[in-house]
Design a protein around this motif. Sequence first.
Motif, PDB file in Angstrom:
ATOM      1  N   CYS A   1       0.840  -1.195   0.000  1.00 58.63           N
ATOM      2  CA  CYS A   1       0.000   0.000   0.000  1.00 58.63           C
ATOM      3  C   CYS A   1       0.880   1.253   0.000  1.00 58.63           C
ATOM      4  CB  CYS A   1      -0.919   0.007   1.219  1.00 58.63           C
ATOM      5  SG  CYS A   1      -2.025   1.421   1.266  1.00 58.63           S
TER       6      CYS A   1
ATOM      7  N   HIS B   1      -7.480  -2.033  -1.540  1.00 63.78           N
ATOM      8  CA  HIS B   1      -7.962  -2.900  -0.462  1.00 63.78           C
ATOM      9  C   HIS B   1      -8.072  -2.144   0.867  1.00 63.78           C
ATOM     10  CE1 HIS B   1      -7.475  -6.296  -3.143  1.00 63.78           C
ATOM     11  NE2 HIS B   1      -6.239  -5.914  -3.363  1.00 63.78           N
TER      12      HIS B   1
ATOM     13  N   SER C   1     -13.894  -0.852  -1.716  1.00 62.40           N
ATOM     14  CA  SER C   1     -12.556  -1.056  -1.162  1.00 62.40           C
ATOM     15  C   SER C   1     -11.527  -1.405  -2.236  1.00 62.40           C
ATOM     16  CB  SER C   1     -12.608  -2.181  -0.115  1.00 62.40           C
ATOM     17  OG  SER C   1     -11.326  -2.570   0.279  1.00 62.40           O
ATOM     18  N   ALA C   2     -12.011  -1.851  -3.383  1.00 63.59           N
ATOM     19  CA  ALA C   2     -11.121  -2.243  -4.468  1.00 63.59           C
ATOM     20  C   ALA C   2     -10.775  -1.084  -5.395  1.00 63.59           C
ATOM     21  CB  ALA C   2     -11.753  -3.380  -5.272  1.00 63.59           C
TER      22      ALA C   2
ATOM     23  N   TRP D   1      -9.716  -0.440   4.176  1.00 66.49           N
ATOM     24  CA  TRP D   1     -10.787  -0.740   5.114  1.00 66.49           C
ATOM     25  C   TRP D   1     -11.786   0.398   5.056  1.00 66.49           C
ATOM     26  CZ3 TRP D   1     -11.681  -5.151   7.576  1.00 66.49           C
ATOM     27  CH2 TRP D   1     -10.633  -6.058   7.706  1.00 66.49           C
TER      28      TRP D   1
END
Length: 135
Positions: free
Chosen positions: A19, A118, A107-108, A120
């Motif tokens: 990330c 991804h 979230s994608a 939250w």
Amino acid sequence: MAKYLLLKHYRGAPAAANCVPMDQWTQDEITAHVQYMRDFAARLEKTGEFVDGQALAPEGTWVRYDGEGRPPVTDGPFAETKDLIAGWMVIDVDDYERAVELAGELSAAPGAGGEPIHEWLELRPFLAEPPTVTE
């Protein structure tokens, strides 16, 4: 139908090894991310599941009543906290499972390199009136 609030949190620090924090994304990556969210909302508008949504500026102020007149004001939240609410969306869906499905899809959204981030998302139901008991 039940209304849910999707809170989109921005994390300044990576939540996973792959990330990349948003402040390190290119302008094209940011544009693609925002477009994904717009397309998502537009699709939900067509199904009647989108109620409202808004991105939020990173600046903010904390305010509370102190009983003395003008409420005290404190700077914040700060981006240095590594976590702040970046935006929200209200959806009106048939059930909790559909809300989870949509939150997972949101979230994608793409991030650095076009890869899904991804992230939250906080999914919160609106408080509903308790059922009325009649005898």
